[in-house]
Design a protein around this motif. Structure first.
Motif: not given
Length: 183
Positions: A134, A120-121, A130-131, A123-128
């Protein structure tokens, strides 16, 4: 003829017939068979009246009792203690195995929970990431657009001469501000 060492015995004719049949059956003479019978009873100490052979039965019973006594002694001295120790060892192994299984299962559960948390962490790190990527991309695009607007402003201002009216200068500033606010 009889010698001084030989004796004769009188017995009924029916017994004589039985003795003859036995001698023929065993392939001996009547005298040999008779002597062997006497020798047999003398050595075995059996009573010829005892048809059921009680002495043999008693000897067998005594031997059987001795054998049973030996087995019971072995059972008491060896088998029961060995069985008790084996039962104790089995129970101890069962406890060790249960404890081991319990600890391993708990450790596996903890490991799985930690792995799920880590996933989960990640996945959250991947999202951050990517943001952030971007936003960096957007920031770069904004810089490029702003530089374009600034360069356009500078070129246009440099083209103005001494005769350029203040109104045109003001329009250029307003237009540039408008382009920057549109970013």
């Amino acid at each position: 003829m009889k010698t001084s060492e030989e004796k004769s015995i009188r017995f009924p004719l029916s017994v004589h017939q039985k003795l003859q049949k036995l001698a023929l059956k065993h392939g001996r003479t009547q005298i040999q068979l008779f002597m062997q019978m006497v020798d047999y009873f003398y050595r075995t100490k059996k009573d010829p009246k005892d048809i059921n052979d009680e002495l043999l039965k008693n000897t067998l019973a005594d031997n059987h009792k001795t054998y049973i006594k030996f087995i019971r002694t072995q059972e008491q001295d060896l088998l029961i203690p060995i069985k008790t120790e084996i039962d104790r060892m089995i129970e101890s192994q069962r406890k060790v195995l249960n404890c081991f299984n319990e600890q391993v299962l708990n450790a596996n559960d903890n490991l799985l929970n930690r792995q799920e948390t880590q996933i989960q962490k990640f996945a959250e790190t991947d999202k951050v990431i990517r943001i952030i990527a971007e936003k960096l991309e957007i920031k770069e695009k904004l810089k490029q657009k702003f530089l374009y607007i600034l360069n356009t402003y500078i070129k246009t201002r440099d083209q103005f001469g001494l005769m350029t009216s203040a109104k045109e200068k003001e329009e250029l500033v307003q237009e540039t501000k408008q382009q920057v606010s549109n970013l």
